[in-house]
Design a protein around this motif. Structure first.
Motif: not given
Length: 330
Positions: A164, A167, A179-181, A287, A289
């Motif tokens: 995080e 991010r 941006i997703d996890l 991560l 992008i």
């Protein structure tokens, strides 16, 4: 008959000036070309939306009749409606709305807004126990760069906090859209009840559930007025951690028991997990992008390389990351 303006004749008479403007235009064109946005996958508009609604405890027939059918009928009012495909099962409704191919790409976001608004109009007609509906219309996102974070000696929750941090740092780059996890495991607290202890104490599972639910109710406690000063009153006693939950008092036949006397309270992760990610055989948090529509993937790659190198120097020993998808290099 008067002579009309002839651009060709003028160019032939003023050859040096003509060649000068041609050179200016050519140089400007080359410079503009070099600054064009570059990416491997072009933008594509998906004309589909998924509407997911949960109703814990309901049968498939109840979900179909009281949730799915009502949502499908309301979605027919959306402009450029093509058809809707639905799936109903115990506790869950899934509706896939598709628009006509003639729906303009520029209007699709507005059409999704219309779909959300129309479902919101009938939300009061759905059963009160329903969770949602939730909407997903982001199928067109392309995640060109993906990093996998692993950590020896770190739990997935601790690893997630470091991801995080990365991010938040990368979101400041100019070419990044989102941006997703990936592979995040939701944390849960599990209360494992001993039926033998329950029977001995004279408790029921429902009474324990009601005691836990009543403990964390947030209500307005009012205000204390003293002259010109107004102080809000806060009622304490919320459950903040696992120990607080284990020590939750239960009143039974004039006696007070703790929850830990009749149940085992543990903290862990959702089992089975919705999704997982592994890198080099180790549990990982990803991560992912996505670049802006008119961004430059090569410039984004250079920015990511610089920022991730600086981030690596700040991570604690044991936390490592690797790039598993590298669109700029491709």
């Amino acid at each position: 008959m008067s002579d009309r303006f002839n651009l060709t004749a003028l160019a032939l008479r003023q050859r040096q000036l003509t060649w000068f403007f041609i050179a200016i235009v050519a140089i400007g064109g080359v410079l503009a070309y070099l600054k064009l946005g570059q990416r491997e996958d072009p933008d594509f508009t998906f004309r589909a939306m998924v509407i997911r609604t949960q109703w814990p405890g309901a049968t498939a027939q109840q979900v179909e009749r009281l949730v799915t059918d009502r949502i499908e009928k309301k979605l027919q009012e959306v402009p450029y409606y093509k058809y809707a495909t639905s799936y109903s099962r115990a506790g869950e409704s899934l509706v896939i709305l598709e628009l006509q191919d003639t729906a303009p790409s520029t209007e699709v976001p507005h059409l999704w807004y219309q779909a959300r608004k129309k479902i919101a109009d009938i939300r009061h007609t759905l059963p009160p126990e329903v969770i949602g509906p939730s909407f997903n219309d982001e199928f067109g996102d392309v995640f060109g760069s993906i990093y996998a974070f692993t950590g020896d000696g770190f739990s997935l929750a601790e690893l997630r906090r470091h991801v995080e941090t990365a991010r938040q740092r990368l979101l400041k780059l100019p070419d990044i859209a989102k941006i997703d996890l990936i592979g995040v495991q939701p944390e849960v607290v599990t209360v494992t009840i001993s039926h033998q202890r329950l029977a001995h104490a004279g408790l029921s599972p429902l009474s324990i559930a009601q005691a836990i639910e009543a403990q964390n109710i947030v209500q307005d406690g009012g205000r204390l007025q003293a002259g010109d000063t107004s102080v809000p009153l806060r009622v304490k006693g919320n459950l903040e951690n696992v120990n607080d939950l284990a020590s939750l008092p239960l009143r039974v036949n004039g006696r007070t028991l703790r929850l830990s006397d009749v149940a085992e309270v543990t903290r862990g992760y959702l089992d089975p997990p919705d999704s997982t990610m592994r890198y080099a055989g180790k549990p990982a948090v990803g991560l992912a992008i996505a670049m802006k529509p008119r961004g430059d993937v090569l410039r984004l790659g250079a920015d990511l390389k610089r920022e991730m190198a600086a981030l690596h120097a700040e991570l604690p020993v044991g936390v490592e990351f690797a790039r598993v998808s590298d669109q700029p290099a491709i």
